[in-house]
Design a protein around this motif. Structure first.
Motif, mmCIF file in Angstrom:
data_model
loop_
_atom_site.group_PDB
_atom_site.id
_atom_site.type_symbol
_atom_site.label_atom_id
_atom_site.label_comp_id
_atom_site.label_asym_id
_atom_site.label_seq_id
_atom_site.Cartn_x
_atom_site.Cartn_y
_atom_site.Cartn_z
ATOM 1 N N ARG A 1 -72.682 -17.960 44.477
ATOM 2 C CA ARG A 1 -74.048 -18.394 44.781
ATOM 3 C C ARG A 1 -74.789 -17.303 45.556
ATOM 4 O O ARG A 1 -75.909 -16.923 45.211
ATOM 5 C CB ARG A 1 -73.973 -19.680 45.607
ATOM 6 N N PHE A 2 -74.146 -16.753 46.604
ATOM 7 C CA PHE A 2 -74.855 -15.761 47.425
ATOM 8 C C PHE A 2 -74.988 -14.420 46.700
ATOM 9 O O PHE A 2 -75.971 -13.710 46.886
ATOM 10 C CB PHE A 2 -74.178 -15.591 48.780
ATOM 11 N N LEU A 3 -74.019 -14.098 45.863
ATOM 12 C CA LEU A 3 -74.143 -12.852 45.098
ATOM 13 C C LEU A 3 -75.314 -12.949 44.122
ATOM 14 O O LEU A 3 -76.065 -11.990 43.940
ATOM 15 C CB LEU A 3 -72.841 -12.543 44.359
ATOM 16 N N ALA A 4 -75.486 -14.124 43.525
ATOM 17 C CA ALA A 4 -76.631 -14.307 42.624
ATOM 18 C C ALA A 4 -77.919 -14.138 43.425
ATOM 19 O O ALA A 4 -78.875 -13.508 42.963
ATOM 20 C CB ALA A 4 -76.558 -15.686 41.978
ATOM 21 N N GLN A 5 -77.911 -14.677 44.648
ATOM 22 C CA GLN A 5 -79.112 -14.623 45.464
ATOM 23 C C GLN A 5 -79.531 -13.203 45.833
ATOM 24 O O GLN A 5 -80.712 -12.905 45.917
ATOM 25 C CB GLN A 5 -78.858 -15.405 46.732
ATOM 26 N N VAL A 6 -78.554 -12.324 46.044
ATOM 27 C CA VAL A 6 -78.912 -10.941 46.377
ATOM 28 C C VAL A 6 -78.939 -10.062 45.117
ATOM 29 O O VAL A 6 -78.963 -8.841 45.211
ATOM 30 C CB VAL A 6 -77.951 -10.327 47.434
ATOM 31 N N GLY A 7 -78.946 -10.718 43.951
ATOM 32 C CA GLY A 7 -79.130 -9.982 42.701
ATOM 33 C C GLY A 7 -77.914 -9.192 42.254
ATOM 34 O O GLY A 7 -78.047 -8.150 41.618
ATOM 35 N N LEU A 8 -76.719 -9.693 42.545
ATOM 36 C CA LEU A 8 -75.514 -8.949 42.152
ATOM 37 C C LEU A 8 -74.659 -9.730 41.158
ATOM 38 O O LEU A 8 -73.467 -9.480 41.038
ATOM 39 C CB LEU A 8 -74.693 -8.570 43.396
ATOM 40 N N LYS A 9 -75.293 -10.670 40.457
ATOM 41 C CA LYS A 9 -74.556 -11.367 39.403
ATOM 42 C C LYS A 9 -74.088 -10.320 38.392
ATOM 43 O O LYS A 9 -74.857 -9.437 38.019
ATOM 44 C CB LYS A 9 -75.510 -12.336 38.726
ATOM 45 N N GLY A 10 -72.854 -10.406 37.974
ATOM 46 C CA GLY A 10 -72.332 -9.436 37.012
ATOM 47 C C GLY A 10 -71.587 -8.289 37.668
ATOM 48 O O GLY A 10 -70.941 -7.502 37.006
ATOM 49 N N PHE A 11 -71.688 -8.192 39.004
ATOM 50 C CA PHE A 11 -70.994 -7.110 39.714
ATOM 51 C C PHE A 11 -69.818 -7.636 40.533
ATOM 52 O O PHE A 11 -69.241 -6.904 41.328
ATOM 53 C CB PHE A 11 -71.962 -6.373 40.644
ATOM 54 N N GLU A 12 -69.453 -8.908 40.301
ATOM 55 C CA GLU A 12 -68.430 -9.546 41.144
ATOM 56 C C GLU A 12 -67.130 -8.774 41.171
ATOM 57 O O GLU A 12 -66.441 -8.736 42.186
ATOM 58 C CB GLU A 12 -68.144 -10.970 40.646
ATOM 59 N N ASN A 13 -66.766 -8.169 40.037
ATOM 60 C CA ASN A 13 -65.464 -7.502 39.959
ATOM 61 C C ASN A 13 -65.530 -6.008 40.228
ATOM 62 O O ASN A 13 -64.534 -5.307 40.101
ATOM 63 C CB ASN A 13 -64.825 -7.762 38.597
ATOM 64 N N HIS A 14 -66.706 -5.509 40.596
ATOM 65 C CA HIS A 14 -66.817 -4.094 40.933
ATOM 66 C C HIS A 14 -66.167 -3.820 42.281
ATOM 67 O O HIS A 14 -66.143 -4.674 43.156
ATOM 68 C CB HIS A 14 -68.282 -3.672 40.987
ATOM 69 N N MET A 15 -65.663 -2.589 42.427
ATOM 70 C CA MET A 15 -65.148 -2.178 43.730
ATOM 71 C C MET A 15 -66.304 -1.539 44.505
ATOM 72 O O MET A 15 -67.216 -0.973 43.902
ATOM 73 C CB MET A 15 -64.005 -1.172 43.566
ATOM 74 N N PRO A 16 -66.258 -1.607 45.861
ATOM 75 C CA PRO A 16 -67.363 -1.042 46.643
ATOM 76 C C PRO A 16 -67.699 0.403 46.289
ATOM 77 O O PRO A 16 -68.865 0.780 46.259
ATOM 78 C CB PRO A 16 -66.846 -1.159 48.074
#
Ligand code: ADP
Ligand code: MG
Lengths: 262, 262
Positions: free
Chosen positions: A119-134
């Motif tokens: 939910r919060f990742l979608a809110q900051v516009g990072l949907k689709g990047f969940e599995n990325h490493m920093p």
């Protein structure tokens, strides 16, 4: 009722190797109401970070106390979320697990962790990047993840120490709008440290100006601009008036830090 | 910047491999010229062909494979014993400054004690059996490893710890889920280095009071002035080292994929 109460807080760092002790913060008091968005503006080295770190519980004040909802602050805790200027994502965790970190530490069930994180990742516009490493993310994306990570804990107050300071100008403006959008939605209490005047006015309901080192609060200005705000507000006359006033206040302090009395 | 010798400029993987092989080729060429060309007397240095023939004979006639296995067993035994003790102790020293203050001085003293100087004493205590060989390696590795692990854990970025605290992590959580994962890749790298040193100790241990092992074979070969066997024994150690290094690197890439490209 005031939510956060900083009462007569000062900080002196002990002497090191013969150097005199550093007085980083003069006794400072500040009342922050629920849902306030306060930006703390001051020249570099004036003790902004020190004040924020005391509120976070990462430093102990030399004098004074900090109360959050009437409870004295003695140590860091999840009720005060913090985003640092440096990139502090855990490099061994992917974006989603970074956001889950606080929830996991507090024993929240995994399914709930994932729901909150997404939910919060979608809110900051990072949907689709969940599995990325920093290390695969740009600076702006890292700070958005750090913001989502702090928000996921549902803190009472959000402490932000120049979180966009290392970003380029354009990215920073987009990040300001994003943060303001999040605030307009959740109405979290926010204490935001910056040395950028535009940034301070744009997001704040109040701007607190600090004097040159050792810092103390020099003035406290309510920003009466309508919400929701878009970047366009930066070109209005009202904005320009605030900017002129704050530029003057800050200029005097900056000259002092440079040893050039205005 | 163009050119072969621009500082820190990376080379492609193909060229890298080719250059690495070229160095080996050049080494064998020089060796071949020195021996086949008659510049060095065979008594002092066997030719590549003779060395290979000696090696063949060692494996086929003298059961050298068993010596190799025994030596590998001693190295691995002593190294594992050292690691089991040194890694946890190093982590404690890195994480907790009082523990560090307690052990630091003694460890710095102990690591300068040459493992080989303990051999006579160890023979007195443990005889000339396997335990004595393993202990030589243990003494040679353990103090170095403790200090290295302590430094690695002690230099984990403080802001990662602070971020974890503000997310609600306990001290235990910070040690287990921030300090350890942050330090793990470098601890792994330290283990690789120390394993390399362990090989030097095992040979020294086998030169004195051993009846099997690569070191023992080298000493035996000296009695018969068989430089071919001696050189072959030394090469086998280098080859095993090369293989272990490769395994460690593959393990590192597999266990800690997030360190790639940093
Ligand atoms: N841990 C510390 N030890 C000694 N001095 C410090 C420490 N942290 C900050 N200071 C000093 O305190 C002053 C205020 O620092 P800081 O709060 O980081 O300022 P700002 O965030 O406004 O730039 C500076 O002069 C800084 O050098
Ligand atoms: Mg600062």
């Amino acid at each position: 009722m005031s939510k956060l109460s900083i009462r007569g807080v000062s900080k002196q760092f002990p002497a090191r190797r013969g150097a005199a002790p550093t007085r980083a913060l003069e006794p400072t008091s500040l009342e922050v109401a629920d849902n306030d968005f306060i930006t703390v503006l001051g020249p570099s080295g004036c003790g902004k970070s020190t004040m924020l770190r005391i509120v976070a519980g990462l430093e102990t004040p030399t004098e004074g106390t900090v109360l959050l909802d009437g409870q004295p602050v003695t140590r860091p805790g999840p009720d005060r979320g913090m985003v640092f200027q440096s990139y502090t994502l855990f490099p061994w965790l992917n974006v989603r697990d970074n956001v889950c970190f606080g929830l996991r530490e507090r024993g929240v069930p995994r399914a709930e962790q994932l729901a909150v994180a997404d939910r919060f990742l979608a809110q900051v516009g990072l949907k689709g990047f969940e599995n990325h490493m920093p290390s695969q993310l740009s600076g702006g994306m890292q700070q958005r993840t750090a913001l989502a990570r702090a928000l996921a804990n549902d803190p009472k107050i959000l402490l932000l120490d120049e979180p966009f300071g290392a970003l380029d100008h354009q990215t920073r403006e987009v990040m300001q709008e994003l943060l303001l959008g999040v605030w307009e939605q959740h109405r979290k209490t926010v204490l935001f440290v910056t040395h950028d005047i535009d940034e301070a006015i744009f997001m704040a309901s109040r701007v607190v100006v600090m004097s040159a080192r050792p810092g103390r609060i020099k003035c406290d200005i309510a920003i009466d601009l309508p919400h929701p705000r878009s970047y366009r507000i930066k070109t209005t006359a009202a904005f320009a008036a605030y900017k002129e006033r704050l530029t003057e206040e800050i200029r005097v302090e900056t000259l002092k830090t440079l040893g050039m009395e205005g | 910047m163009d050119g072969f010798f621009a500082p820190l400029k990376p080379v492609g993987p193909g060229l890298r491999l080719a250059l690495g092989i070229a160095c080996f080729a050049l080494f064998f060429l020089g060796w071949g010229i020195a021996t086949y060309g008659g510049f060095v007397r065979p008594l002092f240095l066997a030719s590549p062909g003779e060395t290979l023939a000696s090696g063949w004979a060692l494996f086929v006639e003298y059961g050298f494979a068993r010596d190799v296995l025994i030596t590998v067993g001693r190295v691995v035994g002593g190294f594992l014993l050292a690691a089991v003790l040194a890694v946890p102790l190093g982590i404690l020293m890195g994480a907790f400054k009082p523990v560090d203050a307690f052990f630091q001085g003694f460890m710095s003293f102990a690591r300068y004690l040459p493992a080989s100087a303990f051999i006579p004493l160890l023979i007195l205590w443990a005889g000339v059996g396997e335990l004595q060989k393993v202990l030589v390696i243990f003494i040679g590795s353990v103090f170095q490893l403790v200090i290295m692990v302590g430094v690695i854990v002690g230099s984990v970025r403080m802001d990662l710890l602070e971020a974890a605290y503000t997310l609600g992590a306990s001290r235990r959580g910070v040690v287990l889920r921030v300090l350890l994962p942050a330090a793990a890749p470098q601890i792994f790298e330290a283990l690789r280095l120390v394993l390399g040193w362990a090989w030097t100790y095992v040979i020294v241990a086998e030169l004195v009071g051993a009846s099997r092992g690569i070191g023992h074979m080298i000493i035996e070969a000296q009695r018969f002035l068989d430089t071919g066997q001696m050189i072959f024994g030394i090469f086998i150690i280098g080859l095993i080292g090369l293989i272990t290094d490769f395994l460690f690197q593959a393990g590192n890439a597999r266990l800690f994929p997030w360190t790639r490209g940093r």
